[in-house]
Design a protein around this motif. Structure first.
Motif, short mmCIF file in Angstrom:
data_model
loop_
_atom_site.label_atom_id
_atom_site.label_comp_id
_atom_site.label_asym_id
_atom_site.label_seq_id
_atom_site.Cartn_x
_atom_site.Cartn_y
_atom_site.Cartn_z
N ASN A 188 36.79 39.24 -8.13
CA ASN A 188 37.53 38.30 -8.81
C ASN A 188 38.65 38.71 -7.99
OD1 ASN A 188 38.50 39.85 -9.98
ND2 ASN A 188 38.76 38.34 -11.48
N ARG A 189 38.67 40.14 -6.76
CA ARG A 189 39.74 40.81 -6.44
C ARG A 189 40.12 40.48 -4.82
NH1 ARG A 189 44.85 43.69 -7.72
NH2 ARG A 189 45.40 43.38 -9.72
N TYR A 190 38.69 40.18 -4.37
CA TYR A 190 38.06 40.47 -3.23
C TYR A 190 37.72 38.52 -2.60
CZ TYR A 190 36.38 44.81 -5.52
OH TYR A 190 36.83 45.81 -6.07
N GLY A 191 37.90 39.01 -0.46
CA GLY A 191 37.91 38.12 -0.02
C GLY A 191 39.08 37.42 0.70
N TRP A 192 39.40 36.06 0.83
CA TRP A 192 41.02 36.07 1.77
C TRP A 192 41.72 35.67 0.72
CZ3 TRP A 192 42.06 37.91 6.55
CH2 TRP A 192 41.41 37.55 7.83
N TYR A 193 42.75 35.91 1.53
CA TYR A 193 44.29 35.74 0.41
C TYR A 193 45.20 35.06 1.84
CZ TYR A 193 43.14 38.28 -2.95
OH TYR A 193 42.92 38.63 -4.41
N VAL A 194 45.64 33.42 1.15
CA VAL A 194 46.29 32.84 1.73
C VAL A 194 47.93 33.12 1.53
CG1 VAL A 194 47.18 30.64 3.34
CG2 VAL A 194 44.49 31.89 3.17
N VAL A 195 48.59 33.41 2.45
CA VAL A 195 50.30 32.91 1.90
C VAL A 195 51.07 31.99 2.87
CG1 VAL A 195 52.52 35.11 1.27
CG2 VAL A 195 50.01 35.73 1.75
N CYS A 196 51.82 31.41 2.39
CA CYS A 196 52.83 30.79 2.76
C CYS A 196 54.06 30.85 2.36
CB CYS A 196 52.10 29.12 2.56
SG CYS A 196 50.44 28.53 3.50
N ASN A 197 55.29 31.45 3.67
CA ASN A 197 56.13 31.43 2.68
C ASN A 197 56.25 32.70 1.82
OD1 ASN A 197 57.63 30.26 5.31
ND2 ASN A 197 57.95 29.16 4.21
N GLY A 198 55.77 33.47 1.38
CA GLY A 198 55.97 35.01 0.24
C GLY A 198 55.33 34.70 -0.83
N ARG A 199 54.15 32.93 -1.30
CA ARG A 199 53.17 32.60 -1.79
C ARG A 199 52.75 32.58 -1.27
NH1 ARG A 199 53.48 27.84 -5.69
NH2 ARG A 199 51.71 27.49 -6.71
N ILE A 200 51.49 33.53 -2.58
CA ILE A 200 50.21 32.88 -2.44
C ILE A 200 49.32 31.83 -2.62
CG2 ILE A 200 47.35 34.28 -3.31
CD1 ILE A 200 48.74 37.21 -3.41
N VAL A 201 48.60 30.92 -1.77
CA VAL A 201 47.94 29.84 -2.16
C VAL A 201 46.93 29.86 -2.22
CG1 VAL A 201 50.15 29.13 -0.95
CG2 VAL A 201 48.62 28.90 0.43
N LEU A 202 46.32 31.01 -1.94
CA LEU A 202 44.62 30.62 -1.64
C LEU A 202 43.94 32.38 -2.46
CD1 LEU A 202 42.40 28.65 -1.83
CD2 LEU A 202 41.75 29.72 1.34
N ALA A 203 43.30 32.08 -2.93
CA ALA A 203 43.43 34.05 -3.77
C ALA A 203 41.74 34.45 -3.57
CB ALA A 203 44.46 34.06 -5.22
N ALA A 204 41.60 35.68 -3.00
CA ALA A 204 40.30 35.85 -3.62
C ALA A 204 39.14 35.33 -3.31
CB ALA A 204 39.98 36.37 -4.54
N ASP A 205 39.87 34.53 -1.67
CA ASP A 205 38.08 32.95 -1.57
C ASP A 205 37.10 33.45 -0.84
OD1 ASP A 205 38.27 30.27 -0.93
OD2 ASP A 205 38.22 30.85 0.67
N LYS A 206 36.06 32.43 -1.18
CA LYS A 206 34.96 33.22 -0.51
C LYS A 206 33.86 32.08 -0.40
CE LYS A 206 34.48 36.88 -3.79
NZ LYS A 206 35.72 36.77 -4.92
N SER A 207 34.68 31.09 0.08
CA SER A 207 34.04 29.35 0.49
C SER A 207 33.93 29.05 1.83
CB SER A 207 34.87 28.69 -0.29
OG SER A 207 36.28 28.38 -0.16
N GLU A 208 33.95 28.35 1.81
CA GLU A 208 34.01 27.41 3.40
C GLU A 208 35.75 27.43 4.01
OE1 GLU A 208 32.49 23.99 4.57
OE2 GLU A 208 29.98 24.59 3.55
N VAL A 209 36.55 27.87 3.46
CA VAL A 209 38.00 27.07 2.71
C VAL A 209 37.83 28.30 3.74
CG1 VAL A 209 40.03 27.10 2.30
CG2 VAL A 209 38.38 25.70 1.30
N SER A 210 37.50 29.50 3.44
CA SER A 210 38.09 31.04 4.75
C SER A 210 37.43 30.80 6.02
CB SER A 210 38.77 32.16 3.65
OG SER A 210 37.50 32.24 3.27
#
Length: 451
Positions: A275-297
């Motif tokens: 659950n720590r691996y995958g893509w992370y998306v950060v917006c103005n310092g806040r992690i809004v998507l964490a360890a993503d493994k879906s079509e979103v990333s």
């Protein structure tokens, strides 16, 4: 019959149900933390939150308390002024004339109201601030939700009253008469533990700069986000500026190996999970998507393969920063990404190239596991804040050996017998997979002999 108008105004009850229905309790609490963080960032001058920024947030503190009877959040992040409260802080949605807060992640102007309505029925919001003359002033906004919903008057206004000063310049929100489900959640140690984990992850970049967040008097430590470096392993760190309608978004991408990939591409039911691996998306310092493994990333779309267990160990972080939160690829709950965002669509090809490198490496690695292990074990974790600028990830070059045809052996045995065998093999904590491999090797040696 004369021409006229029909009443199309929404009722308060309908509106409250709609804005609170599709957001979780956890997300509402994060919305309130966001407001405090925005206040601290504003006091520090408000600027792009890049990983190279050295803003010191150590003087700011956010305290949350959650019990079955009461919820509160208090900060020392400057407070809301009287004029701000009267003009826009309590409106449902931003007015066209409202100037957006610089480098916040508040876009729609409903976060605080939605959060407190989700939590309970009796709300008291207090603020202590410095006015334009440098004098300390305070006010409170008491809200009895049941009474407000049933009032005959058509306006949606709340009362604002004088108040005693808070201990620091800041805001305190207290909610009582909690909704039944909220009270139950706050009484659950599991919910509170999950909330701590989420806060530790999503505000890791702020806490790295010294911000203090406490839940029920316990300080939360932010995640250490690290990538392996050394012995042929080099994470990437690149940045560019995305221009949109005359405004700009600063984008940073980091990626690399956070941990060696697993020995097997088969899922391990005994593992804690990746659950720590995958893509992370950060917006103005806040992690809004964490360890993503879906079509979103991108996984499983546009020619990318779906995430497989063999890809575990990969971590990619993409950081979007903009003075205007409206340009960020945020959803209304701030817990996912708007994939239709132009800024995000333009970033996806760069994310894809990094992912392709990792896929290629793990495919080669499967045929040279021992060699890869020797190289990977020499690498050391490095904070993402210390990663040097580099356009591409560097991964070890391994020499794949001819692939030996393999067969999967799967069978089930009584759990106690498996544990007894693990103990007999010398390690009671051995994974079930390793028990199977070791027992096969023992049987092969006894019945077939050494190769």
């Amino acid at each position: 019959m004369q021409a006229g108008k029909v009443d199309a105004n929404p009722t308060k009850a309908f509106f409250v149900r709609m804005i609170t229905r599709d957001i979780s309790l956890e997300d509402c609490i994060l919305d309130l933390i966001d407001n405090s963080v925005d206040g601290a960032w504003k006091l520090e001058g408000g600027r792009t939150m890049s990983l190279t920024d050295d803003t010191d947030l150590s003087r700011y503190r956010i305290e949350l308390n959650a019990t079955q009877d009461r919820f509160s959040i208090r900060d020392n992040c400057g407070g809301i002024s009287f004029d701000e409260a009267v003009e826009y802080a309590f409106t449902f949605g931003r007015k066209d004339s409202d100037a957006p807060d610089s480098y916040s992640i508040g876009v729609y102007g409903i976060g605080m109201k939605r959060a407190v309505f989700k939590i309970g029925e009796e709300i008291a919001i207090r603020s202590t601030y410095k006015n334009s003359d440098g004098k300390t002033e305070s006010f409170k906004v008491p809200i009895d939700v049941t009474k407000w919903l049933t009032e005959a008057k058509r306006d949606w206004d709340f009362d604002i009253e004088p108040s005693g000063d808070l201990p620091d310049l800041g805001v305190e929100i207290a909610v009582t008469r909690l909704h039944e489900g909220v009270s139950s959640s706050f009484g659950s140690p599991l919910f509170l533990q999950d909330l701590k984990r989420t806060i530790a992850r999503d505000y890791a970049l702020h806490m790295r700069r010294g911000l203090t967040i406490l839940l029920n008097n316990e300080r939360i430590n932010g995640w250490k986000i690290e990538l392996l470096q050394g012995s042929g392993l080099e994470p990437m760190r690149d940045s560019y500026r995305d221009e949109t309608n005359g405004a700009s978004v600063n984008v940073e991408i980091l990626a690399g190996m956070a941990a060696p990939p697993p020995e097997s591409s088969e899922p391990d039911d005994t593992a804690d999970g990746d659950n720590r691996y995958g893509w992370y998306v950060v917006c103005n310092g806040r992690i809004v998507l964490a360890a993503d493994k879906s079509e979103v990333s991108g996984w499983g779309s546009e020619g990318w393969p779906q995430w497989q267990p063999q890809y575990s160990g990969f971590m990619g972080i993409i950081v979007f920063s903009s003075q205007s939160a409206a340009l960020l690829p945020l959803t209304t709950t701030k817990r996912s990404v708007d994939v239709s965002s132009a800024v995000y669509r333009r970033a996806r090809p760069r994310m894809r190239e990094v992912s392709k490198q990792w896929i290629s490496y793990t495919n080669s690695r499967k045929l040279a596991v021992e060699e890869a292990n020797q190289i990977e074990n020499l690498a050391r974790p490095k904070s993402i804040f210390e990663v040097a600028q580099r356009a591409y990830v560097t991964l070890p070059t391994v020499s794949p050996k001819p692939k030996v045809k393999t067969a999967n052996i799967a069978y089930s045995m009584p759990l106690q017998r498996v544990r007894n065998l693990a103990e007999g093999l010398g390690n009671i904590n051995m994974s079930y997979r390793d028990v199977g491999i070791r027992s096969f090797e023992r049987a092969y040696s006894d019945l077939v002999g050494e190769e």
